[in-house]
Design a protein around this motif. Structure first.
Motif, PDB file in Angstrom:
ATOM      1  N   TRP A 127       8.986  12.336  -6.124  1.00 43.91           N
ATOM      2  CA  TRP A 127      10.439  12.456  -5.922  1.00 43.91           C
ATOM      3  C   TRP A 127      10.903  13.898  -5.766  1.00 43.91           C
ATOM      4  N   THR A 128      10.037  14.862  -6.045  1.00 50.91           N
ATOM      5  CA  THR A 128      10.397  16.272  -5.828  1.00 50.91           C
ATOM      6  C   THR A 128      10.090  16.721  -4.402  1.00 50.91           C
ATOM      7  N   THR A 129       9.435  15.855  -3.613  1.00 49.91           N
ATOM      8  CA  THR A 129       8.953  16.262  -2.287  1.00 49.91           C
ATOM      9  C   THR A 129       9.907  15.904  -1.144  1.00 49.91           C
ATOM     10  N   ARG A 133       0.837  -1.221   0.000  1.00 46.87           N
ATOM     11  CA  ARG A 133       0.000   0.000   0.000  1.00 46.87           C
ATOM     12  C   ARG A 133       0.863   1.259   0.000  1.00 46.87           C
ATOM     13  N   ILE A 134       1.986   1.220   0.719  1.00 50.74           N
ATOM     14  CA  ILE A 134       2.892   2.378   0.743  1.00 50.74           C
ATOM     15  C   ILE A 134       3.405   2.653  -0.667  1.00 50.74           C
ATOM     16  N   TRP A 135       3.891   1.599  -1.359  1.00 50.74           N
ATOM     17  CA  TRP A 135       4.432   1.794  -2.704  1.00 50.74           C
ATOM     18  C   TRP A 135       3.354   2.228  -3.686  1.00 50.74           C
ATOM     19  N   ARG A 136       2.126   1.760  -3.511  1.00 53.90           N
ATOM     20  CA  ARG A 136       1.029   2.242  -4.376  1.00 53.90           C
ATOM     21  C   ARG A 136       0.752   3.717  -4.116  1.00 53.90           C
ATOM     22  N   ALA A 137       0.782   4.122  -2.846  1.00 52.97           N
ATOM     23  CA  ALA A 137       0.569   5.534  -2.504  1.00 52.97           C
ATOM     24  C   ALA A 137       1.683   6.402  -3.075  1.00 52.97           C
ATOM     25  N   ILE A 138       2.918   5.934  -2.989  1.00 52.84           N
ATOM     26  CA  ILE A 138       4.041   6.686  -3.558  1.00 52.84           C
ATOM     27  C   ILE A 138       3.867   6.812  -5.069  1.00 52.84           C
ATOM     28  N   ALA A 139       3.539   5.699  -5.725  1.00 50.21           N
ATOM     29  CA  ALA A 139       3.382   5.702  -7.185  1.00 50.21           C
ATOM     30  C   ALA A 139       2.263   6.627  -7.632  1.00 50.21           C
ATOM     31  N   SER A 140       1.235   6.788  -6.806  1.00 51.21           N
ATOM     32  CA  SER A 140       0.099   7.629  -7.202  1.00 51.21           C
ATOM     33  C   SER A 140       0.265   9.088  -6.780  1.00 51.21           C
ATOM     34  N   THR A 141       1.337   9.409  -6.069  1.00 53.95           N
ATOM     35  CA  THR A 141       1.601  10.792  -5.652  1.00 53.95           C
ATOM     36  C   THR A 141       2.292  11.528  -6.788  1.00 53.95           C
ATOM     37  N   ARG A 142       1.660  12.573  -7.264  1.00 55.78           N
ATOM     38  CA  ARG A 142       2.214  13.327  -8.382  1.00 55.78           C
ATOM     39  C   ARG A 142       3.578  13.912  -8.009  1.00 55.78           C
ATOM     40  N   ASP A 143       4.571  13.600  -8.835  1.00 55.11           N
ATOM     41  CA  ASP A 143       5.933  14.120  -8.661  1.00 55.11           C
ATOM     42  C   ASP A 143       6.473  13.890  -7.244  1.00 55.11           C
ATOM     43  N   VAL A 171      22.828   8.927  -9.816  1.00 59.11           N
ATOM     44  CA  VAL A 171      22.255   7.670 -10.278  1.00 59.11           C
ATOM     45  C   VAL A 171      21.182   7.206  -9.303  1.00 59.11           C
ATOM     46  N   THR A 172      20.132   6.598  -9.849  1.00 60.64           N
ATOM     47  CA  THR A 172      19.029   6.152  -9.009  1.00 60.64           C
ATOM     48  C   THR A 172      18.291   4.992  -9.646  1.00 60.64           C
ATOM     49  N   GLN A 173      17.616   4.228  -8.805  1.00 64.64           N
ATOM     50  CA  GLN A 173      16.764   3.128  -9.244  1.00 64.64           C
ATOM     51  C   GLN A 173      15.310   3.420  -8.887  1.00 64.64           C
ATOM     52  N   ARG A 174      14.972   4.663  -8.672  1.00 67.87           N
ATOM     53  CA  ARG A 174      13.624   5.034  -8.244  1.00 67.87           C
ATOM     54  C   ARG A 174      12.562   4.525  -9.223  1.00 67.87           C
ATOM     55  N   PRO A 175      11.449   4.018  -8.692  1.00 66.15           N
ATOM     56  CA  PRO A 175      10.352   3.618  -9.580  1.00 66.15           C
ATOM     57  C   PRO A 175       9.546   4.848 -10.018  1.00 66.15           C
ATOM     58  N   PRO A 176       8.821   4.727 -11.123  1.00 66.04           N
ATOM     59  CA  PRO A 176       8.033   5.867 -11.604  1.00 66.04           C
ATOM     60  C   PRO A 176       6.856   6.187 -10.680  1.00 66.04           C
ATOM     61  N   THR A 177       6.442   7.450 -10.729  1.00 69.04           N
ATOM     62  CA  THR A 177       5.245   7.908 -10.024  1.00 69.04           C
ATOM     63  C   THR A 177       4.400   8.700 -11.017  1.00 69.04           C
ATOM     64  N   THR A 178       3.230   9.074 -10.576  1.00 69.94           N
ATOM     65  CA  THR A 178       2.394   9.942 -11.386  1.00 69.94           C
ATOM     66  C   THR A 178       3.127  11.270 -11.579  1.00 69.94           C
ATOM     67  N   GLY A 179       2.954  11.870 -12.739  1.00 70.89           N
ATOM     68  CA  GLY A 179       3.603  13.154 -13.011  1.00 70.89           C
ATOM     69  C   GLY A 179       4.745  12.982 -13.982  1.00 70.89           C
ATOM     70  N   GLU A 180       5.769  13.773 -13.804  1.00 72.82           N
ATOM     71  CA  GLU A 180       6.909  13.741 -14.713  1.00 72.82           C
ATOM     72  C   GLU A 180       7.705  12.449 -14.547  1.00 72.82           C
ATOM     73  N   SER A 181       8.630  12.205 -15.470  1.00 69.02           N
ATOM     74  CA  SER A 181       9.488  11.027 -15.391  1.00 69.02           C
ATOM     75  C   SER A 181      10.366  11.115 -14.140  1.00 69.02           C
ATOM     76  N   VAL A 182      10.859   9.982 -13.699  1.00 62.30           N
ATOM     77  CA  VAL A 182      11.760   9.943 -12.546  1.00 62.30           C
ATOM     78  C   VAL A 182      12.962  10.848 -12.794  1.00 62.30           C
ATOM     79  N   GLN A 183      13.512  10.796 -14.001  1.00 63.59           N
ATOM     80  CA  GLN A 183      14.672  11.631 -14.308  1.00 63.59           C
ATOM     81  C   GLN A 183      14.341  13.113 -14.142  1.00 63.59           C
ATOM     82  N   ARG A 184      13.218  13.552 -14.710  1.00 57.31           N
ATOM     83  CA  ARG A 184      12.845  14.985 -14.618  1.00 57.31           C
ATOM     84  C   ARG A 184      12.560  15.389 -13.172  1.00 57.31           C
ATOM     85  N   GLN A 185      11.857  14.539 -12.425  1.00 55.97           N
ATOM     86  CA  GLN A 185      11.580  14.870 -11.024  1.00 55.97           C
ATOM     87  C   GLN A 185      12.884  15.018 -10.241  1.00 55.97           C
TER      88      GLN A 185
END
Length: 194
Positions: free
Chosen positions: A56-58, A44-54, A84-98
């Motif tokens: 990785w900027t927070t 549930r935590i990872w689903r919440a992270i994935a659905s949080t817009r951007d 370098v990072t292995q971050r999974p994608p979230t809603t919003g911009e790409s992981v790289q852009r965030q």
């Protein structure tokens, strides 16, 4: 000099953000039989992270003003610096852009961010790194095995056995990223014929 920095745990405080999401989602105190883990909570935590817009900027930085100090060292030392990072994608911009936006906001303009889910050692070899700063000892071992880079392990919690083993292998052990910055000195270069 060519240097790469992992993001989460080295520069960004992902652990605190993860814990905050966990607190928000936890349905109540854990029962004694469950211990501290609530069934399905991690998913549930990872689903919440994935659905949080951007998401990785927070994140907050791990150490205050660290990114500004890193930038100043990189500029004055003429470093080629990678993140370098292995971050999974979230809603919003790409992981790289965030991640780029986060680094700029923290004081590192024009960051070179690489999202890479493969071997850190192969990446270090491909980038011809001199150093890789990471908070995962397994990544540091991979760097030793597959590249000529020197890995620096940011080990914030004391773990005498793992630290001793890491140092025996040739991995630099640092208590903080600031400590790792102090160990970043240009490798000796050969001048003229040997």
């Amino acid at each position: 000099m060519r240097v790469a920095f992992d993001l989460d745990g080295v520069l960004a405080d992902f652990a605190a953000a993860y814990a905050a999401v966990a607190r928000r989602l936890r349905s109540g105190p854990p029962s004694p039989s469950e211990g501290s883990a609530e069934p399905g909570l991690e998913r549930r935590i990872w689903r919440a992270i994935a659905s949080t817009r951007d998401f990785w900027t927070t994140l907050d930085p791990v150490e205050p003003d660290l990114i500004v100090r890193l930038h100043d060292r990189a500029v004055s030392g003429r470093w080629d610096t990678f993140f370098v990072t292995q971050r999974p994608p979230t809603t919003g911009e790409s992981v790289q852009r965030q991640t780029q936006r986060w680094l700029v906001a923290q004081g590192f303009p024009l960051p070179a961010v690489i999202v890479h889910r493969g071997s850190r050692g192969l990446l270090a070899a491909a980038l011809e790194l001199d150093f890789l700063v990471d908070d995962t000892v397994e990544h540091c071992v991979d760097v030793l095995d597959r590249s000529s880079a020197t890995p620096l392990w940011v080990c914030r919690e004391t773990d005498a056995v793992r630290e001793t083993n890491a140092e025996r292998l040739g991995i630099g052990v640092c208590r903080s990223t600031t400590g790792a910055l102090a160990r970043l000195v240009p490798p000796r270069t050969r001048v003229g014929p040997a």
